[in-house]
Write a protein that holds these residues in place. Structure first.
Motif, PDB file in Angstrom:
ATOM      1  N   ALA A 188      -4.942  -4.173  -6.750  1.00 22.73           N
ATOM      2  CA  ALA A 188      -4.046  -4.301  -5.608  1.00 22.73           C
ATOM      3  C   ALA A 188      -4.175  -5.679  -4.970  1.00 22.73           C
ATOM      4  O   ALA A 188      -3.181  -6.307  -4.588  1.00 22.73           O
TER       5      ALA A 188
ATOM      6  N   ILE B   8      -9.255  -4.815   4.585  1.00 22.16           N
ATOM      7  CA  ILE B   8      -8.713  -3.462   4.673  1.00 22.16           C
ATOM      8  C   ILE B   8      -9.153  -2.647   3.465  1.00 22.16           C
ATOM      9  O   ILE B   8      -9.505  -1.474   3.581  1.00 22.16           O
ATOM     10  N   MET B   9      -9.149  -3.292   2.297  1.00 22.81           N
ATOM     11  CA  MET B   9      -9.521  -2.546   1.100  1.00 22.81           C
ATOM     12  C   MET B   9     -10.993  -2.151   1.098  1.00 22.81           C
ATOM     13  O   MET B   9     -11.336  -1.031   0.735  1.00 22.81           O
TER      14      MET B   9
ATOM     15  N   ARG C 291      -0.306   7.027  -7.762  1.00 20.47           N
ATOM     16  CA  ARG C 291      -1.286   5.945  -7.703  1.00 20.47           C
ATOM     17  C   ARG C 291      -0.656   4.715  -7.035  1.00 20.47           C
ATOM     18  O   ARG C 291      -1.273   4.043  -6.221  1.00 20.47           O
TER      19      ARG C 291
ATOM     20  N   GLN D 233      -9.174  -0.248  -8.750  1.00 25.90           N
ATOM     21  CA  GLN D 233      -7.847  -0.123  -8.155  1.00 25.90           C
ATOM     22  C   GLN D 233      -7.656  -1.146  -7.023  1.00 25.90           C
ATOM     23  O   GLN D 233      -6.615  -1.792  -6.917  1.00 25.90           O
TER      24      GLN D 233
ATOM     25  N   ILE E 216      -1.313  -8.501  -4.418  1.00 29.23           N
ATOM     26  CA  ILE E 216      -1.012  -9.092  -3.118  1.00 29.23           C
ATOM     27  C   ILE E 216      -1.035 -10.617  -3.199  1.00 29.23           C
ATOM     28  O   ILE E 216      -0.127 -11.294  -2.706  1.00 29.23           O
TER      29      ILE E 216
ATOM     30  N   SER F 160      -2.779   1.249   0.912  1.00 30.00           N
ATOM     31  CA  SER F 160      -3.903   0.409   1.317  1.00 30.00           C
ATOM     32  C   SER F 160      -3.472  -1.043   1.531  1.00 30.00           C
ATOM     33  O   SER F 160      -4.291  -1.879   1.878  1.00 30.00           O
ATOM     34  N   LEU F 161      -2.185  -1.348   1.312  1.00 23.72           N
ATOM     35  CA  LEU F 161      -1.751  -2.731   1.535  1.00 23.72           C
ATOM     36  C   LEU F 161      -1.498  -2.980   3.016  1.00 23.72           C
ATOM     37  O   LEU F 161      -1.028  -2.101   3.721  1.00 23.72           O
TER      38      LEU F 161
ATOM     39  N   ASN G 262     -11.310   0.623   3.530  1.00 25.38           N
ATOM     40  CA  ASN G 262     -10.712   1.822   2.968  1.00 25.38           C
ATOM     41  C   ASN G 262     -11.638   2.466   1.965  1.00 25.38           C
ATOM     42  O   ASN G 262     -11.799   3.684   1.922  1.00 25.38           O
TER      43      ASN G 262
ATOM     44  N   ASP H 179      -0.674   5.312  -3.483  1.00 31.32           N
ATOM     45  CA  ASP H 179      -2.031   5.103  -2.964  1.00 31.32           C
ATOM     46  C   ASP H 179      -2.304   3.632  -2.738  1.00 31.32           C
ATOM     47  O   ASP H 179      -2.823   3.229  -1.693  1.00 31.32           O
ATOM     48  N   ILE H 180      -1.953   2.842  -3.761  1.00 33.79           N
ATOM     49  CA  ILE H 180      -2.207   1.399  -3.647  1.00 33.79           C
ATOM     50  C   ILE H 180      -1.418   0.825  -2.477  1.00 33.79           C
ATOM     51  O   ILE H 180      -1.935   0.061  -1.670  1.00 33.79           O
TER      52      ILE H 180
ATOM     53  N   ALA I  74      -6.245  -8.349   3.508  1.00 29.19           N
ATOM     54  CA  ALA I  74      -6.116  -7.348   2.455  1.00 29.19           C
ATOM     55  C   ALA I  74      -7.498  -6.941   1.956  1.00 29.19           C
ATOM     56  O   ALA I  74      -7.786  -5.753   1.804  1.00 29.19           O
TER      57      ALA I  74
END
Lengths: 302, 306
Positions: B15, B284-285, A137, B11, B19, A144-145, B288, A140-141, B281
């Motif tokens: 994230a 992109i997320m 996980r 999630q 960041i 995506s950064l 995604n 995965d995270i 960010a």
């Protein structure tokens, strides 16, 4: 009993794992690779470029920071085979020195990435369950950064140290390797020789590093070969933004950047570094693809 | 499907928080600040400046304040452009980068997918070799080599395009072509691989046996499965196009977010850096996430496994 090769009992031959077939796997792979002209071409070019970058400057009377200001930017000539840049520095020598840096970054940062990726992926794949779920996980995270952004920030803020460049790039590029190694470890750990080793009471780290990892060397080699060009691209990308190697040192990225700025008057400053850099990346990609076919590694995405 | 979506959303939010936090504290701990660069300011002025921007507060307070204003959609004032807020600057620059990015992605798909399909259906023909050469070129010749060469050839020598700038529609051509080309290559490779995999399966043989035409087989039976690798590549591709535009924007002097980001980092414009990073960010997320959903929608295996 300290070194135990995977047992190769007769009834296992039909379900032979790579290691059981011993050297024949590598021999087969070599035979296949030898037929792949592009891969051989790539390997040949890589050897030539490496030798030229390492040994070439020794045979030149010019230093990479040595300036012939009266010459200025001059087109290729018998004195300076690739010409000189605006400060009258020999472009051939600078390209070769730059190649040392680019190749070194490519190798060292890849090494960092591969080490992290292999260990991380092996641990996740070996333990499975919760450990694996959490570890993957995280991957995965991190996938995506916007990592390039962080590398840029790091380079801007903490000076443009070349060591930092290695670490920063290595820290970005390990994710794919971790995924691949994890999947491979999961497959290999179910095999009987691992069971046998486990039943002999070997510790977990021994199982991972002595019994499982040697059996997935193929995929690791393939993806290492394919990581090098992407690492070199990232270095050049940073250098192009002025964040990589600093003057008077150079890398191919720096030379391309300088060349692009002066291309209107002195196009050769762009042509030669760009050509050498692209040729090297071509070769690495051809070799990587060839190795993948030869070692029969499926380019599976999980 | 809903659970899958919700867990992905959670999630991403996590994230994003990581960041924001990481960038915020990294910015505070780096040597040098936004006011150290240019002409030396007296300690007194420096104190006033810091007080004005709240930099003299304890760190946790600054962090909490920042998060608070973020929740209200306020990225704060820029440190380097007095009288301008980060929101204004981002609002100026983002549309440019988005335009460049979506044009490039569109071109990449339009070039990559048909090429991959043709290469897969005419395996080992000359067109297949051309396609794989094209793929290799895209992987091996970086955008920052292609772009100057094209400028040299098409702008400076032929005079067809402006060498830089972002004014007329023609100015869009070269930048998005170069950026799109870089991603058309992997897309064509993935399409080819995905199509070959499907084409070798039994149900295709069945379809052929039933006498379905080749076109029908490709578009009706293969495409959905064959494009799966491309869909799962979309996430990384989008991230790559967004960051790849840093170089393209620099080369073509495009007033987009990428160039602004690099400049703001050099200028230590903390709020602008933070704002840009967060925006990137988040972008992109979201994209995604969209790619993940598309993938789950297209592929029952993924959908049911979660």
């Amino acid at each position: 009993m300290t070194t135990l090769a995977p047992p190769a009992s007769p009834e296992q031959v039909s379900t032979a794992t790579p290691a059981e077939r011993g050297s024949s796997l590598w021999h087969d792979a070599w035979l296949r690779l030898r037929k792949n002209r592009l891969a051989l071409f790539g390997a040949g070019v890589l050897v030539l470029v490496s030798i030229a970058c390492l040994a070439g400057p020794l045979f030149s009377s010019y230093g990479y920071e040595q300036q012939f200001l009266e010459l200025g930017a001059s087109a290729p000539s018998s004195q300076h085979w690739l010409g000189t840049d605006t400060l009258g520095r020999d472009l051939l020598v600078r390209t070769l020195y730059g190649g040392r840096i680019s190749l070194a970054v490519g190798l060292v940062a890849t090494l960092v990435a591969v080490t992290i990726g292999v260990v991380y992926g092996a641990v996740a794949g070996f333990f499975e369950g919760k450990v694996d779920a959490v570890m993957m996980r995280i991957v995965d995270i991190m996938y995506s950064l916007p990592f390039t952004i962080f590398v840029i920030l790091l380079m801007v803020f903490f000076g443009r140290e070349i060591i930092l460049l290695f670490v920063a790039i290595g820290a970005v590029e390990w994710l794919t390797m971790a995924r691949i190694v994890r999947a491979q470890v999961m497959a290999v750990k179910r095999m009987e020789f691992v069971e046998a080793a486990r039943s002999l009471g070997f510790g977990k780290s021994r199982l991972i590093f002595r019994h499982i990892l040697p059996n997935i060397v193929g995929p690791i080699i393939v993806y290492t070969t394919l990581t090098i060009p992407s690492v070199m691209l990232l270095e050049a990308f940073l250098s192009f933004l002025g964040l990589g190697v600093q003057a008077p040192m150079s890398s191919w990225g720096v030379l391309i950047k300088d060349g692009a700025e002066k291309m209107e008057e002195f196009p050769w400053l762009l042509y030669f570094p760009g050509a050498v850099f692209s040729l090297t990346l071509f070769s690495l990609n051809f070799l990587g693809d060839g190795l993948r076919d030869a070692l029969d590694v499926r380019s599976s995405k999980d | 499907m809903f659970r899958f979506f919700a867990s992905r959303l959670l999630q991403s939010a996590l994230a994003l928080l990581i960041i924001i936090t990481a960038t915020f504290f990294m910015l505070r701990f780096v040597p040098g600040g936004p006011f150290t660069a240019e002409k030396a300011v007296t300690p007194e002025i420096l104190r006033n400046l810091e007080a004005h921007y709240g930099l003299n507060q304890p760190l946790w307070k600054q962090y909490a304040d920042y998060l608070g204003s973020l929740l209200r959609g306020d990225f704060g004032p820029s440190f380097k452009y007095p009288n301008r807020t980060v929101n204004e600057i981002l609002g100026d620059k983002l549309p440019v980068s988005l335009e460049l990015g979506s044009l490039s992605l569109l071109l990449a798909l339009l070039m990559g997918i048909p090429l991959g399909i043709i290469a897969a259906t005419r395996r080992n023909s000359w067109i297949d070799y051309c396609a794989s050469t094209f793929g290799m070129t895209g992987l091996s010749v970086p955008t920052f080599v292609v772009a100057p060469l094209l400028v040299l050839a098409l702008s400076i020598h032929m005079g067809w395009f402006n060498a830089s700038g972002w004014y007329s529609p023609e100015d869009r051509v070269l930048p998005s072509l170069v950026l799109g080309f870089a991603y058309a290559a992997p897309i064509s490779r993935l399409t080819r691989g995905g199509m070959l995999e499907i084409l070798s399966q039994d149900f295709i043989r069945t379809a052929r046996a039933k006498g379905a035409s080749e076109l029908r087989i490709i578009f009706k039976h293969c495409l959905r499965g064959g494009l799966l690798p491309v869909v799962s590549y979309l996430g990384p591709a989008i991230a790559g196009i967004l960051t790849g535009s840093f170089v393209i924007e620099t080369i073509f002097q495009i007033p987009g977010l990428g160039r602004e980001f690099v400049n703001s980092a050099f200028n230590r414009d903390y709020t602008l850096v933070l704002g840009t990073v967060i925006l990137y960010a988040a972008l992109i997320m979201v994209l995604n996430l969209a790619a993940d959903v598309a993938q789950a929608w297209m592929n029952p295996k993924v959908r049911l496994a979660r």
